[in-house]
Design an enzyme around this catalytic site. Structure first.
Site, PDB file in Angstrom:
ATOM      1  N   GLU A 125      14.543 -15.420  -0.314  1.00 40.08           N
ATOM      2  CA  GLU A 125      15.003 -16.492   0.571  1.00 40.08           C
ATOM      3  C   GLU A 125      14.027 -17.664   0.581  1.00 40.08           C
ATOM      4  OE1 GLU A 125      15.327 -14.835   4.439  1.00 40.08           O
ATOM      5  OE2 GLU A 125      16.764 -13.267   3.853  1.00 40.08           O
ATOM      6  N   ASP A 148       0.820  -1.195   0.000  1.00 39.59           N
ATOM      7  CA  ASP A 148       0.000   0.000   0.000  1.00 39.59           C
ATOM      8  C   ASP A 148       0.868   1.265   0.000  1.00 39.59           C
ATOM      9  OD1 ASP A 148      -2.761   1.172   0.480  1.00 39.59           O
ATOM     10  OD2 ASP A 148      -1.723   1.949   2.246  1.00 39.59           O
TER      11      ASP A 148
END
Length: 555
Positions: free
Chosen positions: A260, A209
């Site tokens: 990751e 956002d």
């Protein structure tokens, strides 16, 4: 579900606004168990993923975008176990799950902001936010001239522990939404922990956002210009609260965290920027997607659409990113209504009962055509809950039920975004149109009396319905891999001023008529039509669109 490799490049992602999707416990407010129970609808539609607007603890000063705790579920929506069940069910249905990240601001009830209020000026606690002394001899004027996106000053003054008026804090939105200070390393650490918390729970990505506002220009200089809508440079300078260079370092941090994890977890940027600047956010080591708000903001105008498509594709191709198309969301007037007006509309201003009303049949006809245009473009697309039903804006809401903060902050001059957030209808003949699973609940925003005609059960088996058109289009889009295709304009049809858009994407021609006269179609089989009467005597009628499987190349 799209293939694992680069799934986000072509995905159709369906936005769920939790408060208004489905209410399992019958209290009139949507919840996570309700979403889980209705996920079959999204899977049957043909979407690849869902995006969930905030369901975190919040005082609801701004529809949940005032987050008081980022790593758990607000009891109004359910429990953490309900979130886990939703993610698991979505994955069973081959739907990926994207959740909201709100990094520009939090709720004024967030523990860290409450600590900042209790701490003295100059403290480490206040350093995580933008606290400043005021201007003027008594410090009683805001630190700069910035305006809130919700009207009024972007600063609120606090009372210090001794009861005297004190410093001011920055909020680009409501006063209940203080902005984080991303110059403070502890803010980086806080959000890295939040990202990992949800990634560990199995989410597939984040819609971010107001991501282009998180870093402000040093010194917070004055900016006496309006900043609403798509934000562009003025005299070559970007506003000091938007699209500063430092945002890219933050995005790279987040990208490293996501990388990751297995499974290509994604970041999608909400940034109201022109395509050339939005493309900088989706460079290979930053975010994966950025909403194309320049495209969303367009009227039903063929020349404007072509120009923006060309600009958008060129900007994103230059950085190796897909273009991410969108027509509606929880912040703008539904496109089934805004295309019922001639020319541009104020996307976030809302419509009241005493305002000019959209032409509903015209709006829906154009909206269905615009949807085929969007879904026929290469790249990724986002859908907003209810648009597959042709749901219009609720334009006659009583003013006393409005909850968008801009309504009060504008002195009740701007009605705001409530009209696109009304709970959606599932069954025509049940209380609350099935939103509360048969319970006679008072929904948190009242549903218009005529919403039953748009209910899922009325449209599911109707071959002429908007829902059937969406399902057909998404199936054809996937079968012909249109998201991964390449656009080639049919210049003999797409003549400036004609009102016609036409291009090929692989073996499929996409043709839309926003002009005044019928258009002869290329030779082939019509795969999808926006409306049943779209084609007559081989000609595409006004305010309609089709996808045609070409019988021969060369046109």
């Amino acid at each position: 579900m799209t293939p694992e490799h680069d799934w986000w490049r072509t995905a159709v992602i369906y936005q769920v606004y939790p408060r208004s999707f489905a209410d399992r416990d019958g209290d009139g407010t949507g919840d996570l168990p309700g979403i889980t129970a209705r996920l079959d609808h999204v899977a049957a539609l043909g979407a690849d993923a869902i995006w969930l607007s905030p369901f975190y603890p919040s005082p609801q000063a701004d529809g949940g975008y005032d987050v008081a705790e980022y790593r758990t579920v607000d009891p109004m929506y359910g429990t953490d176990a309900d979130a886990d069940a939703l993610i698991a069910r979505a994955h069973e249905l081959d739907l990926r799950v994207v959740v909201d990240l709100v990094p520009n601001h939090c709720s004024d009830q967030h523990e860290l902001f409450q600590r900042a209020l209790a701490a003295p000026p100059g403290s480490a606690e206040r350093g995580m936010f933008h606290f400043r002394d005021g201007r003027g001899p008594e410090g009683d004027e805001p630190p700069n001239d910035w305006e809130s996106m919700f009207q009024g000053p972007a600063w609120t003054r606090v009372r210090e522990a001794d009861g005297r008026p004190g410093q001011w804090y920055l909020h680009l939105f409501a006063p209940e939404q203080p902005d984080w200070n991303w110059d403070d390393p502890r803010v980086h650490e806080e959000f890295a922990t939040t990202l990992r918390s949800w990634l560990d729970r199995g989410v597939d990505g984040f819609r971010v956002d107001v991501c282009d506002a998180i870093v402000k220009a040093p010194g917070l200089p004055d900016w006496p210009h309006a900043t609403h809508g798509v934000v562009e440079p003025i005299d070559g300078v970007m506003p000091p609260m938007w699209d500063q260079e430092g945002i890219h370092d933050v995005f790279r941090e987040w990208r490293r965290i996501l990388d990751e994890y297995e499974g290509q977890r994604i970041l999608c940027a909400e940034a109201w920027l022109p395509p050339e600047r939005a493309a900088r956010i989706v460079r290979p080591d930053e975010m994966h997607q950025a909403f194309n708000f320049a495209y969303l903001s367009l009227p039903w105008d063929a020349d404007a659409i072509r120009a923006t498509v060309d600009t958008s594709l060129a900007a994103n191709q230059a950085v190796g990113a897909p273009t991410t198309w969108v027509l509606s969301n929880h912040d703008v007037m539904r496109h089934a209504s805004r295309f019922g007006y001639e020319g541009p509309v104020e996307l976030e201003s809302g419509v009241g009962i005493d305002d000019p009303q959209p032409d509903r049949p015209l709006g829906l006809r154009r909206a269905r055509a615009a949807t085929l245009v969007m879904l026929g473009l290469p790249g990724s697309s986002y859908l907003y809950q209810g648009e597959e039903l042709g749901l219009p804006e609720a334009t006659t809401l009583p003013d006393e039920v409005r909850q968008d903060p801009v309504w009060e902050r504008s002195g009740r001059a701007i009605r705001g975004r409530d009209g696109c957030r009304v709970p959606i209808p599932w069954t025509a003949d049940e209380p609350a149109f099935g939103f509360a699973f048969g319970v006679d609940a008072d929904t948190w925003l009242p549903q218009p009396d005529d919403f039953g005609q748009f209910a899922v059960d009325r449209q599911r088996d109707d071959p002429r319905s908007t829902l059937t058109m969406y399902r057909t289009a998404l199936a054809v889009r996937r079968a012909h891999d249109l998201g991964a295709g390449e656009l080639r304009w049919l210049d003999d049809l797409t003549v400036p001023g004609s009102g016609v858009l036409a291009w090929t994407n692989g073996l499929v021609a996409v043709v839309a008529n926003a002009g005044t006269a019928p258009v002869a179609l290329p030779d082939g089989e019509v795969l999808v039509a926006s409306v049943p009467d779209a084609v007559q005597d081989g000609h595409l009628q006004r305010d309609a669109a089709v996808w045609v499987l070409l019988r021969a190349h060369g046109r």
